[in-house]
Design an enzyme around this catalytic site. Sequence first.
Site, PDB file in Angstrom:
ATOM      1  CG  HIS A  97      18.037 -25.519   7.141  1.00 33.35           C
ATOM      2  ND1 HIS A  97      17.872 -27.002   7.697  1.00 33.35           N
ATOM      3  CD2 HIS A  97      17.004 -25.344   6.722  1.00 33.35           C
ATOM      4  CE1 HIS A  97      16.467 -27.034   7.524  1.00 33.35           C
ATOM      5  NE2 HIS A  97      16.158 -26.259   6.990  1.00 33.35           N
ATOM      6  CG  HIS A  99      14.339 -21.504   5.130  1.00 36.85           C
ATOM      7  ND1 HIS A  99      14.164 -22.384   4.179  1.00 36.85           N
ATOM      8  CD2 HIS A  99      14.245 -22.383   6.179  1.00 36.85           C
ATOM      9  CE1 HIS A  99      13.970 -23.392   4.138  1.00 36.85           C
ATOM     10  NE2 HIS A  99      14.060 -23.666   5.467  1.00 36.85           N
TER      11      HIS A  99
HETATM   12  P1  5GP Z   1      13.082 -27.089   5.933  1.00 38.31           P
HETATM   13  O1  5GP Z   1      12.011 -27.737   5.373  1.00 38.31           O
HETATM   14  O2  5GP Z   1      13.891 -28.450   6.830  1.00 38.31           O
HETATM   15  O3  5GP Z   1      13.047 -26.108   6.876  1.00 38.31           O
HETATM   16  O4  5GP Z   1      14.158 -26.663   4.716  1.00 38.31           O
HETATM   17  C1  5GP Z   1      14.973 -27.652   3.888  1.00 38.31           C
HETATM   18  C2  5GP Z   1      14.902 -27.104   2.670  1.00 38.31           C
HETATM   19  O5  5GP Z   1      16.210 -27.615   1.886  1.00 38.31           O
HETATM   20  C3  5GP Z   1      13.842 -26.863   1.549  1.00 38.31           C
HETATM   21  O6  5GP Z   1      13.584 -25.543   1.445  1.00 38.31           O
HETATM   22  C4  5GP Z   1      14.460 -27.488   0.600  1.00 38.31           C
HETATM   23  O7  5GP Z   1      14.025 -26.987  -0.581  1.00 38.31           O
HETATM   24  C5  5GP Z   1      16.045 -27.680   0.503  1.00 38.31           C
HETATM   25  N1  5GP Z   1      16.771 -28.722   0.272  1.00 38.31           N
HETATM   26  C6  5GP Z   1      16.400 -30.145   0.185  1.00 38.31           C
HETATM   27  N2  5GP Z   1      17.265 -30.820  -0.633  1.00 38.31           N
HETATM   28  C7  5GP Z   1      18.246 -29.991  -1.158  1.00 38.31           C
HETATM   29  C8  5GP Z   1      19.243 -29.929  -1.803  1.00 38.31           C
HETATM   30  O8  5GP Z   1      19.666 -31.134  -2.253  1.00 38.31           O
HETATM   31  N3  5GP Z   1      20.001 -29.111  -2.337  1.00 38.31           N
HETATM   32  C9  5GP Z   1      19.521 -27.638  -1.998  1.00 38.31           C
HETATM   33  N4  5GP Z   1      20.202 -26.526  -2.333  1.00 38.31           N
HETATM   34  N5  5GP Z   1      18.502 -27.594  -1.133  1.00 38.31           N
HETATM   35  C10 5GP Z   1      17.602 -28.516  -0.770  1.00 38.31           C
END
Ligand code: 5GP
Length: 134
Positions: A97, A99
Amino acid sequence: MCVFCKIINNEIPCYKVYEDDQVIAFLDISQVTHGHTLVVPKKHYENIFVLDEAIAGELYKAVVKVSNILKKGLNLTDLNIINNNGPVAGQTVNHYHIHLVPRYSDDGVSFFIPPKEVNHDKLANLLEQILNNQ
Ligand code: 5GP
Ligand code: ZN
């Protein structure tokens, strides 16, 4: 099944900003800044190292579209685009993903990359190491 696959399968809800055949974008549940949005391929890829290149093209087209949706919707001028791969890099959801983090002058967030001393010998050796290991 991972949490983003559950969102894509409509098993858990999301606040959807954009969707097409291959990509979905929804508000991050934890808003780092106002409008923090995730752009996600509908097919599950763990990280950049296994991401299909054709999907990456579609994904980045969506990144441009969603950036402009946020720009218009929130009257933005500034935005960071961030992608974490692997736990050391801060990845917590193992479904690739991107951001989109809108930036505001008083938001208290920093993604600053500090400059280091320039060393051309080290750069030349580094490049040799990278290219010799292909
Ligand atoms: P990472 O830390 O892997 O780069 O980003 C994962 C992101 O997914 C985090 O910013 C977290 O807040 C978001 N996230 C985790 N679970 C959920 C969810 O159930 N729904 C949404 N909309 N975001 C989520
Ligand atoms: Zn998934």
